[in-house]
Design an enzyme around this catalytic site. Structure first.
Site, mmCIF file in Angstrom:
data_model
loop_
_atom_site.group_PDB
_atom_site.id
_atom_site.type_symbol
_atom_site.label_atom_id
_atom_site.label_comp_id
_atom_site.label_asym_id
_atom_site.label_seq_id
_atom_site.Cartn_x
_atom_site.Cartn_y
_atom_site.Cartn_z
ATOM 1 N N MET A 42 22.464 21.497 -1.001
ATOM 2 C CA MET A 42 21.646 22.421 -1.548
ATOM 3 C C MET A 42 22.688 23.778 -1.496
ATOM 4 O O MET A 42 22.386 24.602 -1.032
ATOM 5 C CB MET A 42 20.349 22.757 -0.574
ATOM 6 C CG MET A 42 19.323 21.924 -0.602
ATOM 7 S SD MET A 42 17.963 22.159 0.390
ATOM 8 C CE MET A 42 18.731 21.420 2.120
ATOM 9 N N ASP A 89 11.247 14.878 0.699
ATOM 10 C CA ASP A 89 11.779 15.809 1.654
ATOM 11 C C ASP A 89 10.818 17.156 1.946
ATOM 12 O O ASP A 89 10.751 17.806 0.941
ATOM 13 C CB ASP A 89 13.193 16.167 1.468
ATOM 14 C CG ASP A 89 13.731 17.060 2.711
ATOM 15 O OD1 ASP A 89 12.928 17.417 3.537
ATOM 16 O OD2 ASP A 89 14.834 17.401 2.472
ATOM 17 N N PHE A 93 14.236 26.181 3.906
ATOM 18 C CA PHE A 93 13.724 26.359 5.330
ATOM 19 C C PHE A 93 13.027 25.070 5.945
ATOM 20 O O PHE A 93 12.347 24.370 5.023
ATOM 21 C CB PHE A 93 12.862 27.434 5.416
ATOM 22 C CG PHE A 93 13.575 28.820 5.153
ATOM 23 C CD1 PHE A 93 14.093 29.707 6.117
ATOM 24 C CD2 PHE A 93 13.380 29.467 3.901
ATOM 25 C CE1 PHE A 93 14.765 30.701 5.842
ATOM 26 C CE2 PHE A 93 14.046 30.506 3.591
ATOM 27 C CZ PHE A 93 14.450 31.301 4.320
ATOM 28 N N GLY A 94 13.122 24.823 7.079
ATOM 29 C CA GLY A 94 12.282 23.809 7.796
ATOM 30 C C GLY A 94 11.060 24.323 8.038
ATOM 31 O O GLY A 94 10.556 25.448 8.076
ATOM 32 N N GLY A 95 10.069 23.262 8.508
ATOM 33 C CA GLY A 95 8.851 23.697 8.878
ATOM 34 C C GLY A 95 7.692 24.021 8.076
ATOM 35 O O GLY A 95 6.739 24.623 8.432
ATOM 36 N N ASP A 146 21.148 18.429 6.045
ATOM 37 C CA ASP A 146 20.947 19.664 4.795
ATOM 38 C C ASP A 146 21.878 20.644 5.047
ATOM 39 O O ASP A 146 22.279 21.179 5.842
ATOM 40 C CB ASP A 146 19.534 20.216 5.286
ATOM 41 C CG ASP A 146 18.519 19.364 4.995
ATOM 42 O OD1 ASP A 146 18.410 18.848 3.915
ATOM 43 O OD2 ASP A 146 17.537 19.279 5.876
ATOM 44 N N SER A 199 15.737 15.077 9.669
ATOM 45 C CA SER A 199 16.823 15.796 9.136
ATOM 46 C C SER A 199 17.362 16.481 10.244
ATOM 47 O O SER A 199 16.313 17.339 11.099
ATOM 48 C CB SER A 199 16.055 16.755 8.246
ATOM 49 O OG SER A 199 16.359 18.047 8.001
ATOM 50 N N GLY A 217 7.578 18.743 4.846
ATOM 51 C CA GLY A 217 6.245 18.548 5.046
ATOM 52 C C GLY A 217 5.747 17.143 5.622
ATOM 53 O O GLY A 217 4.455 17.013 5.649
ATOM 54 N N HIS A 269 22.593 16.200 1.975
ATOM 55 C CA HIS A 269 21.679 16.558 0.718
ATOM 56 C C HIS A 269 22.404 17.863 0.517
ATOM 57 O O HIS A 269 22.416 18.940 1.440
ATOM 58 C CB HIS A 269 20.291 16.890 1.302
ATOM 59 C CG HIS A 269 19.595 17.477 0.417
ATOM 60 N ND1 HIS A 269 18.205 18.013 0.869
ATOM 61 C CD2 HIS A 269 19.459 18.002 -0.850
ATOM 62 C CE1 HIS A 269 17.712 18.645 -0.158
ATOM 63 N NE2 HIS A 269 18.337 18.571 -1.174
ATOM 64 N N MET A 299 23.106 23.876 3.434
ATOM 65 C CA MET A 299 22.708 25.152 2.634
ATOM 66 C C MET A 299 23.984 25.930 2.431
ATOM 67 O O MET A 299 24.335 26.526 3.529
ATOM 68 C CB MET A 299 21.588 25.694 3.200
ATOM 69 C CG MET A 299 20.331 24.647 3.225
ATOM 70 S SD MET A 299 18.898 25.563 4.146
ATOM 71 C CE MET A 299 17.986 23.829 4.375
ATOM 72 N N GLY A 351 11.742 16.547 9.612
ATOM 73 C CA GLY A 351 12.736 17.399 10.507
ATOM 74 C C GLY A 351 11.822 18.069 11.544
ATOM 75 O O GLY A 351 11.765 17.500 12.678
ATOM 76 N N SER A 352 10.921 18.868 11.416
ATOM 77 C CA SER A 352 10.065 19.353 12.319
ATOM 78 C C SER A 352 9.183 18.549 12.981
ATOM 79 O O SER A 352 8.857 18.739 14.150
ATOM 80 C CB SER A 352 9.292 20.517 11.617
ATOM 81 O OG SER A 352 10.165 21.530 11.064
ATOM 82 N N HIS A 401 19.499 12.610 7.710
ATOM 83 C CA HIS A 401 19.495 13.753 6.629
ATOM 84 C C HIS A 401 20.072 14.767 7.147
ATOM 85 O O HIS A 401 19.832 15.574 8.072
ATOM 86 C CB HIS A 401 18.097 14.072 6.321
ATOM 87 C CG HIS A 401 17.829 14.474 5.024
ATOM 88 N ND1 HIS A 401 18.268 13.786 3.555
ATOM 89 C CD2 HIS A 401 17.719 15.850 4.590
ATOM 90 C CE1 HIS A 401 17.631 14.616 2.785
ATOM 91 N NE2 HIS A 401 17.719 15.870 3.189
ATOM 92 N N MET A 411 11.609 17.099 -3.749
ATOM 93 C CA MET A 411 11.375 18.186 -2.717
ATOM 94 C C MET A 411 9.956 18.414 -2.684
ATOM 95 O O MET A 411 9.266 18.943 -3.603
ATOM 96 C CB MET A 411 12.162 19.381 -2.978
ATOM 97 C CG MET A 411 13.538 19.303 -3.030
ATOM 98 S SD MET A 411 14.345 18.800 -1.199
ATOM 99 C CE MET A 411 13.610 20.230 -0.326
#
Length: 219
Positions: free
Chosen positions: A67, A174, A142-144, A34, A7, A176, A65, A36, A196-197, A32, A136
């Site tokens: 959002m 998607d 938010f990421g992380g 994102d 991501s 964690g 994606h 937003m 992502g993270s 991916h 989800m």
């Protein structure tokens, strides 16, 4: 086969081309993206002009994606910008079937995303029309964030629904996802992992992608 979808939410936005080339060379299966809008989720990221620019720099499958509120207003723009797969949230529209058909009519793959509090049951009357279900495993925006534990059971329910209808629908997860839980997520039935993270904040993008694939027996 498990696919890894890095991501770009966690990538270096000042060096997106560089980071995308790194994940592509490391064996990422898709990108991916994102999107937003600061309304459907409490954050703002990128729009279709960025997707159009990135399309010139990568041959990866672009997994967009959305959002965003009123996603039906932007399907054509993302299609024309180079999206291959567009995933919309069930919670973002009152005409979900029509929205899916808009995506399919553009010759793209269509996915439906479900927020953590949304039941898999909302897919019952449309599961045969879509290519992908996105679970989800964090609240979007938010990421992380930390993986929500009851997502495992939700993945199993989605897998059971797909299998009972003898469908080939992909299950993407998607939020964690990392080396500590990717194998369990796969065991529940998911086959596309958004990371992502875990990838971009690792200090070793290529190494982590290879390890993620290794955890699922893909290398």
């Amino acid at each position: 086969m498990i696919s890894i979808a890095p991501s770009i939410l966690s990538a270096d936005f000042a060096n997106l081309e560089r980071d995308i080339k790194i994940v592509e060379e490391a064996g990422a299966d898709m990108l991916h993206i994102d999107v937003m809008d600061g309304h459907f989720v409490p954050n703002i990221t990128i729009g279709y002009p960025v997707v159009k620019s990135l399309r010139k720099k990568s041959s990866l499958l672009f997994d967009c994606h959305l959002m965003i509120s009123n996603p039906e207003n932007y399907i054509n723009a993302f299609a024309e910008s180079g999206a291959d797969l567009i995933t919309v949230h069930a919670e973002a529209t009152v005409h979900l079937h029509r929205l899916v058909q808009m995506i399919k009519d553009r010759g793209l793959k269509a996915g439906i995303a479900l927020n953590p509090a949304t039941s898999v049951s909302v897919l019952e009357n449309i599961i045969s029309e879509i290519d992908l279900v996105l679970i989800m495993s964090v609240n979007p925006g938010f990421g992380g964030q930390k993986f929500i534990e009851n997502s495992y059971e939700k993945i199993r329910k989605a897998k059971a629904m797909i299998d009972s209808a003898a469908l080939k629908t992909d299950i993407q997860v998607d939020g964690g996802i990392g080396l500590d839980n990717i194998s369990k997520v796969a065991a529940c039935g998911a086959n596309i992992m958004v990371a992502g993270s875990a990838v971009f904040n690792s200090g070793d993008i290529s190494g982590v992608i290879k390890k993620l694939k290794g955890q699922c027996g893909c290398v």
